[in-house]
Design a protein around this motif. Structure first.
Motif, PDB file in Angstrom:
ATOM      1  N   VAL A   1     -32.419   5.119  24.973  1.00 33.15           N
ATOM      2  CA  VAL A   1     -31.020   4.877  25.188  1.00 33.15           C
ATOM      3  C   VAL A   1     -30.893   3.345  26.502  1.00 33.15           C
ATOM      4  O   VAL A   1     -31.399   3.277  26.725  1.00 33.15           O
ATOM      5  N   LEU A   2     -29.977   2.372  25.545  1.00 32.60           N
ATOM      6  CA  LEU A   2     -29.828   1.291  26.579  1.00 32.60           C
ATOM      7  C   LEU A   2     -28.305   1.491  27.572  1.00 32.60           C
ATOM      8  O   LEU A   2     -28.731   0.885  28.733  1.00 32.60           O
ATOM      9  N   TYR A   3     -27.428   2.511  26.724  1.00 31.21           N
ATOM     10  CA  TYR A   3     -26.993   2.432  27.712  1.00 31.21           C
ATOM     11  C   TYR A   3     -25.518   3.324  27.153  1.00 31.21           C
ATOM     12  O   TYR A   3     -25.592   4.162  25.562  1.00 31.21           O
ATOM     13  N   TYR A   4     -24.878   4.443  28.545  1.00 27.35           N
ATOM     14  CA  TYR A   4     -24.267   5.810  28.135  1.00 27.35           C
ATOM     15  C   TYR A   4     -23.136   5.529  27.808  1.00 27.35           C
ATOM     16  O   TYR A   4     -22.559   4.437  28.561  1.00 27.35           O
ATOM     17  N   PHE A   5     -22.115   5.785  27.501  1.00 21.54           N
ATOM     18  CA  PHE A   5     -20.475   5.507  27.136  1.00 21.54           C
ATOM     19  C   PHE A   5     -19.621   6.968  27.868  1.00 21.54           C
ATOM     20  O   PHE A   5     -19.772   7.260  27.032  1.00 21.54           O
ATOM     21  N   TRP A   6     -18.546   6.801  28.898  1.00 17.94           N
ATOM     22  CA  TRP A   6     -18.256   7.315  29.916  1.00 17.94           C
ATOM     23  C   TRP A   6     -16.682   7.189  29.990  1.00 17.94           C
ATOM     24  O   TRP A   6     -16.238   5.827  29.335  1.00 17.94           O
ATOM     25  N   VAL A   7     -16.064   8.149  29.380  1.00 14.55           N
ATOM     26  CA  VAL A   7     -14.459   8.071  29.994  1.00 14.55           C
ATOM     27  C   VAL A   7     -14.205   9.261  31.085  1.00 14.55           C
ATOM     28  O   VAL A   7     -14.922  10.156  31.245  1.00 14.55           O
ATOM     29  N   ALA A   8     -13.041   8.625  31.471  1.00 18.82           N
ATOM     30  CA  ALA A   8     -12.577   9.045  32.675  1.00 18.82           C
ATOM     31  C   ALA A   8     -10.923  10.248  32.152  1.00 18.82           C
ATOM     32  O   ALA A   8     -11.044  10.078  30.989  1.00 18.82           O
ATOM     33  N   LEU A   9     -11.542  11.619  33.048  1.00 22.83           N
ATOM     34  CA  LEU A   9     -10.796  12.571  32.513  1.00 22.83           C
ATOM     35  C   LEU A   9      -9.371  13.107  33.259  1.00 22.83           C
ATOM     36  O   LEU A   9      -9.470  12.668  35.138  1.00 22.83           O
ATOM     37  N   ALA A  10      -8.401  13.316  33.036  1.00 19.15           N
ATOM     38  CA  ALA A  10      -6.995  13.595  33.783  1.00 19.15           C
ATOM     39  C   ALA A  10      -6.269  14.993  33.047  1.00 19.15           C
ATOM     40  O   ALA A  10      -7.060  15.086  32.445  1.00 19.15           O
ATOM     41  N   LEU A  11      -6.278  15.285  34.680  1.00 22.67           N
ATOM     42  CA  LEU A  11      -5.612  17.528  34.076  1.00 22.67           C
ATOM     43  C   LEU A  11      -4.324  17.013  33.690  1.00 22.67           C
ATOM     44  O   LEU A  11      -3.471  16.638  34.306  1.00 22.67           O
ATOM     45  N   CYS A  12      -3.693  17.099  32.425  1.00 30.16           N
ATOM     46  CA  CYS A  12      -2.325  17.558  32.173  1.00 30.16           C
ATOM     47  C   CYS A  12      -1.378  18.039  33.327  1.00 30.16           C
ATOM     48  O   CYS A  12      -1.821  19.328  33.540  1.00 30.16           O
TER      49      CYS A  12
ATOM     50  N   GLY B   1      -2.053  21.922  30.584  1.00 26.83           N
ATOM     51  CA  GLY B   1      -3.601  22.126  31.955  1.00 26.83           C
ATOM     52  C   GLY B   1      -4.265  21.259  31.186  1.00 26.83           C
ATOM     53  O   GLY B   1      -5.424  21.980  31.165  1.00 26.83           O
ATOM     54  N   LYS B   2      -4.435  20.605  29.948  1.00 25.09           N
ATOM     55  CA  LYS B   2      -5.660  20.326  29.273  1.00 25.09           C
ATOM     56  C   LYS B   2      -5.924  18.977  29.473  1.00 25.09           C
ATOM     57  O   LYS B   2      -5.444  18.304  30.271  1.00 25.09           O
ATOM     58  N   ASP B   3      -7.526  19.364  29.675  1.00 25.90           N
ATOM     59  CA  ASP B   3      -7.982  17.137  30.140  1.00 25.90           C
ATOM     60  C   ASP B   3      -7.178  16.405  29.192  1.00 25.90           C
ATOM     61  O   ASP B   3      -7.582  16.896  27.753  1.00 25.90           O
ATOM     62  N   VAL B   4      -7.440  15.077  29.409  1.00 29.86           N
ATOM     63  CA  VAL B   4      -6.454  13.665  28.825  1.00 29.86           C
ATOM     64  C   VAL B   4      -7.652  13.279  29.203  1.00 29.86           C
ATOM     65  O   VAL B   4      -8.126  13.063  30.314  1.00 29.86           O
TER      66      VAL B   4
ATOM     67  N   PRO C   1     -11.823  11.748  43.105  1.00 28.76           N
ATOM     68  CA  PRO C   1     -12.675  10.844  41.929  1.00 28.76           C
ATOM     69  C   PRO C   1     -12.334  11.256  40.569  1.00 28.76           C
ATOM     70  O   PRO C   1     -12.308  12.460  40.666  1.00 28.76           O
ATOM     71  N   PRO C   2     -12.084  10.630  39.939  1.00 25.02           N
ATOM     72  CA  PRO C   2     -11.695  11.241  38.585  1.00 25.02           C
ATOM     73  C   PRO C   2     -13.173  11.884  38.125  1.00 25.02           C
ATOM     74  O   PRO C   2     -14.315  11.359  38.109  1.00 25.02           O
ATOM     75  N   ARG C   3     -12.883  12.617  36.837  1.00 24.52           N
ATOM     76  CA  ARG C   3     -14.483  13.321  36.499  1.00 24.52           C
ATOM     77  C   ARG C   3     -14.454  12.067  35.209  1.00 24.52           C
ATOM     78  O   ARG C   3     -13.166  12.268  34.974  1.00 24.52           O
ATOM     79  N   TYR C   4     -15.918  12.339  35.145  1.00 20.49           N
ATOM     80  CA  TYR C   4     -15.764  11.782  33.989  1.00 20.49           C
ATOM     81  C   TYR C   4     -16.653  12.379  32.533  1.00 20.49           C
ATOM     82  O   TYR C   4     -17.472  13.202  32.833  1.00 20.49           O
TER      83      TYR C   4
END
Length: 723
Positions: free
Chosen positions: A172-183, A189-192, A270-273
């Motif tokens: 695997v050359l690269y992993y793609f991540w996205v930050a999560l925020a709680l509504c 109350g779900k993650d966005v 710090p954001p969860r990812y």
């Protein structure tokens, strides 16, 4: 032999242009060839790491153009009736001349002066900068360097490779991540997922290659599409549009529609990812995008466990971020510790690599080079990196904006890498260290032939030298360079011992190099590559606090008064060590008038008179640090002599005549095809007019001159822009 005696220069065939002194009136002060040097510099600016690789082994900010600094050096020793470009294109040698750079940075002055055979002294208050300079001139045994590299590879690569594999066994050359925020809506109350767009990969030239990769924000399915798609359907039946949940600083919950500020949604942590995709290098050599599987999640969980299990034995960063101009944004996002800049797999992998370096038995110069290489690798392997796309280097490094800017969709790269990787330890070994070694052994220079810039060898001496970090009392041997981490306002150099002070000082702005350099230093200090700096030497005035490269004596401030006070001290020291007929020349640009005022006052207080201001091509065509409504393409080379040695006819005395001279120089650059914008005109004309203050500061009101400088700059912008 006195302190600054030199052994005879190495014998070189057909060298007739030897310079042993600084003329009373130089080309740098009169007919500086800014046009041809700017054209060469423009060519160099696009690929500085290729044309000047010795100064590109590690990140440092505002790295200047080697071709322009070679031009400054030869012009400084060229009589006003001579052809400086002929000297530039010759195998010119400085015999017995001493060149000092008090803000040595990445080492541009150090390298260019060494190539000319000068005695070279470089000071910088930041130890990371000194480390970069050392790699620029340090002599390496290439066989030992390659042997040491192989030892590191054998020690840590198998495990790093293992934790960057797909379930098929492919890399695997690269992993793609996205930050999560709680509504924040209590009924939701779900993650966005903080996507601003659902296109996560496209070509750098999308109209030419329209293929793109799209992620479903609901189930994270990967959809092959186009860069200009408006709607798509994933394999699970979800409708996907290009717009994500984030627009500027606001996030909209895709579940309930609640709007909130991104920072408010993070709640000072710090954001969860979440991993959402990976780029796999197939066994057939082709790359393919795939969604994240349970295998990938389990493998990452294993890295978390291994990191916790081995935390006491691995080399890892420690300490908290201090508040500052360039750390404030990261702190607002909750990044309070340097470890927060990395995910667990990155910490585990980089910790393995750093531990192997700590335990490496190799030649000191070669070990230091590999430690510097590791430090440079950090720039591309952290959670502040992002994906640039296909058709270019994949990893957008963390300092692309010159600040510690958090990423909502960070990219995790394979830190050891493969030939198909970007920004990895293995690829940078070849593109940085090996390329630098070849350049140091046989430097190349760029010359202008008609309308074409050509690369030639044979003009310059090899750069490789023996480095000393203490000023010897019995003189320097040939091919020895004095590099020192220290306060340039308090050097150990003898009075009137330097012929030329050539430098690029910090400007009065909000980019504080030490705050950014600490990102590297918190790793480097555990490996101790600095020959004169112990783990405590930089924090003598801060007992018990986190060790940092920040210093109360550094010249780095957005405050005019603080900037003036700090740079005055350095100019006063330069005045002390400069010979009576010596020259001080430095590159400078400043968007704010107060910066030019502070500079002029500092030079006057130190006893210098500005004898010339020469506009020339700057660092790059458009720089983020120079951004704003009037980005800068040019630097001003400010040339100074000691006031006591200057005759009245050699300086600017009339503000209007100075503005006219600046207009003439800018017009000449424009006629030679160099881009000159409003910001360039404003900065350069201000510099010319304020130079008049240094001729007789006791009898002039600098505020009046500054107001006139602003008015004349505005006039020249209108005039030159219309021409």
């Amino acid at each position: 032999m006195t302190l600054f005696d030199l052994e005879p220069l190495p014998s070189m065939p057909d060298i007739e242009l030897v310079r042993t002194s600084v003329p009373l009136s130089s080309v740098l002060e009169h007919s500086f060839p800014a046009g041809p040097l700017s054209r060469i510099g423009e060519h160099e600016s696009w690929r500085k790491e290729v044309h000047r690789p010795a100064t590109s082994t590690h990140k440092w900010w505002a790295k200047r153009l080697g071709s322009v600094f070679r031009g400054i050096l030869v012009s400084a020793v060229c009589g006003e009736d001579e052809d400086a470009m002929a000297l530039y294109e010759s195998a010119c040698r400085f015999d017995g001349l001493t060149v000092f750079d008090p803000f040595a940075g990445s080492g541009t002055t150090v390298v260019e002066a060494a190539k000319l055979g000068a005695r070279v002294i470089g000071y910088d208050i930041n130890p990371v900068a000194t480390l970069v300079q050392r790699q620029a001139v340090q002599q390496w045994d290439i066989a030992e360097l390659q042997r040491a590299y192989k030892l590191i590879e054998e020690s840590c690569r198998p495990e790093i490779d293992r934790v960057h594999r797909a379930e098929t066994g492919e890399t695997v050359l690269y992993y793609f991540w996205v930050a999560l925020a709680l509504c924040p809506n209590p009924l939701c109350g779900k993650d966005v997922r903080l996507f601003s767009t659902h296109i996560f990969s496209k070509n750098a030239y999308p109209k030419r290659v329209p293929d793109a990769q799209i992620v479903c924000p609901i189930c994270l399915d990967i959809i092959a599409g186009r860069y200009d798609f408006t709607s798509a359907t994933c394999r699970n039946g979800h409708q996907v549009t290009s717009d994500g949940a984030v627009s500027r600083a606001t996030v909209k919950c895709i579940n309930c529609g609640t709007l909130t500020k991104v920072l408010d949604a993070l709640n000072d942590h710090p954001p969860r990812y979440e991993m959402y995709a990976k780029l796999v290098l197939g066994k057939d050599g082709k790359k393919r995008y795939e969604p994240i599987t349970d295998y990938d999640i389990a493998l990452y969980g294993e890295c978390t466990a291994l990191l916790k299990e081995n935390a006491s034995t691995l080399v890892l960063p420690s300490g908290r971020l201090d508040d500052g101009e360039n750390t404030r944004q990261a702190l607002r996002w909750g990044f309070t510790e340097w470890r927060h800049f990395f995910n667990d797999r990155q910490l585990y992998s980089l910790g393995l690599l750093a531990t192997a370096l700590r335990e490496l038995e190799a030649g000191p110069a070669e070990r230091e080079a590999l430690i510097a290489l590791f430090s440079g690798t950090l720039e591309f392997n952290n959670m502040f990196c992002s994906f640039k796309g296909e058709g270019t280097g994949a990893v957008r490094h963390m300092f692309s904006h010159h600040v510690l800017k958090p990423e909502r969709t960070p990219l995790e790269a394979h830190p050891w890498g493969t030939p198909a990787s970007s920004g990895s330890f293995s690829t940078l070994f070849k593109s940085r260290l090996i390329r630098a070694h070849e350049y140091k052994s046989e430097p190349a220079d760029q010359i202008l032939r008609g309308n074409k810039v050509e690369r030639v060898h044979g003009l310059s001496l090899p750069v490789e030298a023996t480095i000393t970090n203490a000023c010897p009392s019995d003189g320097f041997s040939s091919r020895q360079i004095y590099l020192r981490t220290g306060d340039s306002s308090n050097t150990d150099l003898p009075d009137e011992s330097v012929d030329l002070v050539i430098t690029d000082p910090p400007y009065m702005d909000n980019v504080h190099y030490s705050e950014l350099a600490d990102f590297f230093y918190v790793w480097l200090r555990e490996l101790e590559p600095f020959p004169e700096c112990s783990k405590t030497s930089l924090a003598e005035d801060k007992p018990g606090e986190l060790i940092t490269t920040r210093s109360s004596n550094e010249v780095q401030s957005a405050s005019p008064d603080a900037f003036e006070a700090a740079i005055t001290r350095v100019w006063q020291e330069c005045h002390r060590v400069l010979k009576s007929n010596g020259l001080l020349a430095f590159t400078f640009h400043q968007a704010r008038l107060t910066g030019w005022v502070a500079l002029a006052r500092a030079l006057a207080k130190a006893g210098f008179v500005v004898t010339a201001v020469q506009p020339v091509k700057g660092e790059m065509t458009t720089s983020v640090t120079k951004g704003g409504v009037e980005p800068s393409n040019l630097d001003a080379v400010v040339v100074c002599r000691k006031r006591a040695t200057v005759t009245g006819g050699a300086v600017f005395t009339d503000p209007y005549a100075a503005a006219n001279e600046g207009e003439t120089r800018l017009s000449e650059l424009m006629a030679s095809g160099v881009s000159v914008g409003a910001g360039d005109i404003r900065s350069v004309i201000r510099g010319y007019v304020l130079a008049t203050y240094t001729t007789d500061p006791q009898r002039q009101d600098i505020d009046e001159i500054a107001q006139l400088a602003d008015e004349l700059a505005t006039e020249r912008i209108a005039k030159l822009s219309a021409s």
